[in-house]
Scaffold this motif. Structure first.
Motif, mmCIF file in Angstrom:
data_model
loop_
_atom_site.group_PDB
_atom_site.id
_atom_site.type_symbol
_atom_site.label_atom_id
_atom_site.label_comp_id
_atom_site.label_asym_id
_atom_site.label_seq_id
_atom_site.Cartn_x
_atom_site.Cartn_y
_atom_site.Cartn_z
ATOM 1 N N SER A 1 -92.129 -10.743 70.686
ATOM 2 C CA SER A 1 -91.045 -9.523 71.536
ATOM 3 C C SER A 1 -90.276 -10.944 71.998
ATOM 4 O O SER A 1 -90.284 -11.669 72.158
ATOM 5 C CB SER A 1 -91.639 -8.250 72.442
ATOM 6 O OG SER A 1 -92.817 -9.541 72.854
ATOM 7 N N GLY A 2 -89.326 -10.166 72.375
ATOM 8 C CA GLY A 2 -88.130 -10.844 72.979
ATOM 9 C C GLY A 2 -86.621 -10.933 72.189
ATOM 10 O O GLY A 2 -86.440 -11.655 72.693
ATOM 11 N N GLY A 3 -86.895 -11.069 70.895
ATOM 12 C CA GLY A 3 -85.472 -11.298 70.444
ATOM 13 C C GLY A 3 -84.173 -10.682 70.924
ATOM 14 O O GLY A 3 -84.951 -9.509 71.320
ATOM 15 N N GLY A 4 -83.251 -10.548 70.026
ATOM 16 C CA GLY A 4 -81.823 -10.011 70.350
ATOM 17 C C GLY A 4 -80.632 -10.633 69.998
ATOM 18 O O GLY A 4 -81.027 -11.890 69.503
ATOM 19 N N LEU A 5 -79.361 -10.244 70.946
ATOM 20 C CA LEU A 5 -78.406 -11.121 70.376
ATOM 21 C C LEU A 5 -78.166 -11.597 71.644
ATOM 22 O O LEU A 5 -78.087 -10.865 72.592
ATOM 23 C CB LEU A 5 -77.212 -9.621 70.215
ATOM 24 C CG LEU A 5 -75.735 -10.330 70.221
ATOM 25 C CD1 LEU A 5 -76.062 -11.290 68.543
ATOM 26 C CD2 LEU A 5 -74.873 -9.011 69.559
ATOM 27 N N VAL A 6 -78.124 -12.988 71.771
ATOM 28 C CA VAL A 6 -77.322 -13.627 72.804
ATOM 29 C C VAL A 6 -75.681 -14.806 72.321
ATOM 30 O O VAL A 6 -76.030 -14.790 71.077
ATOM 31 C CB VAL A 6 -78.520 -14.330 72.746
ATOM 32 C CG1 VAL A 6 -78.513 -16.085 72.016
ATOM 33 C CG2 VAL A 6 -78.211 -15.271 74.487
ATOM 34 N N GLN A 7 -75.244 -14.951 73.137
ATOM 35 C CA GLN A 7 -74.034 -15.982 73.410
ATOM 36 C C GLN A 7 -74.140 -16.958 72.590
ATOM 37 O O GLN A 7 -75.317 -17.510 73.646
ATOM 38 C CB GLN A 7 -72.467 -15.732 74.470
ATOM 39 C CG GLN A 7 -71.839 -14.210 74.088
ATOM 40 C CD GLN A 7 -70.984 -13.605 74.672
ATOM 41 O OE1 GLN A 7 -71.023 -14.730 75.764
ATOM 42 N NE2 GLN A 7 -69.850 -13.277 74.057
ATOM 43 N N ALA A 8 -73.461 -17.988 72.359
ATOM 44 C CA ALA A 8 -73.514 -18.889 71.851
ATOM 45 C C ALA A 8 -73.802 -19.505 73.285
ATOM 46 O O ALA A 8 -72.745 -19.357 74.286
ATOM 47 C CB ALA A 8 -72.594 -20.237 71.129
ATOM 48 N N VAL B 1 -76.834 -15.350 67.576
ATOM 49 C CA VAL B 1 -76.959 -16.167 68.186
ATOM 50 C C VAL B 1 -75.079 -16.441 67.660
ATOM 51 O O VAL B 1 -75.093 -16.700 66.858
ATOM 52 C CB VAL B 1 -77.214 -17.562 68.384
ATOM 53 C CG1 VAL B 1 -75.863 -18.500 69.759
ATOM 54 C CG2 VAL B 1 -79.205 -17.717 68.958
ATOM 55 N N SER B 2 -74.038 -15.424 68.659
ATOM 56 C CA SER B 2 -73.002 -15.550 67.984
ATOM 57 C C SER B 2 -72.550 -16.516 68.294
ATOM 58 O O SER B 2 -72.554 -17.265 69.768
ATOM 59 C CB SER B 2 -72.611 -13.634 68.972
ATOM 60 O OG SER B 2 -72.432 -13.986 70.196
ATOM 61 N N SER B 3 -70.681 -16.686 68.202
ATOM 62 C CA SER B 3 -69.927 -18.194 68.743
ATOM 63 C C SER B 3 -69.098 -17.658 69.596
ATOM 64 O O SER B 3 -68.815 -16.064 69.372
ATOM 65 C CB SER B 3 -69.612 -18.625 67.120
ATOM 66 O OG SER B 3 -69.181 -17.659 66.536
#
Length: 124
Positions: A7-14, A122-124
């Protein structure tokens, strides 16, 4: 045989951070080497970090050294991966895994127990 659930994944910024968790089903979890692998689209699964059953020795892939930290709480039967300074190239499905303590802890092919995976983007 131990069962693993991530668990704990997701979308995060660079540049951001995430902490992955992996809950194990068995009290014998403390007797296993443990590791985190990842697989990006179109790429082979790779060993990211591993931790010996005693907790005394760690291995990190060069690409994550200094940014990721693997740890375990045997009392809670849980494995963690703290990921700091995330980069877009860290985007992948992350899997926790376990290996028998009679084997070497930093050999990827020794790991034969797997969770279902958790997506990290991870978004740039």
């Amino acid at each position: 045989q131990v069962l693993l659930v991530e668990s704990g994944g997701g979308l995060v910024q660079a540049g951001g951070s995430l902490r992955l968790s992996c809950a194990a089903s068995a009290r014998t979890f403390s007797l296993y080497h443990v590791a985190w692998f990842r697989q990006a689209p179109g790429k082979e699964r790779e060993l990211v970090a591993s931790l010996s059953w005693s907790g005394g020795t760690t291995y990190y892939a060069d690409s994550v050294k200094g940014r990721f930290t693997i740890s375990r709480d045997n009392g809670e039967n849980t494995l963690y991966l703290l990921m700091d300074s995330l980069k877009p190239e860290d985007t992948a499905v992350y899997y926790c895994s376990a290996a028998a303590r009679s084997l070497t802890f930093n050999t990827p092919s020794n790991y034969d127990v797997w969770g279902q995976g958790t997506q990290v983007t991870v978004s740039s």
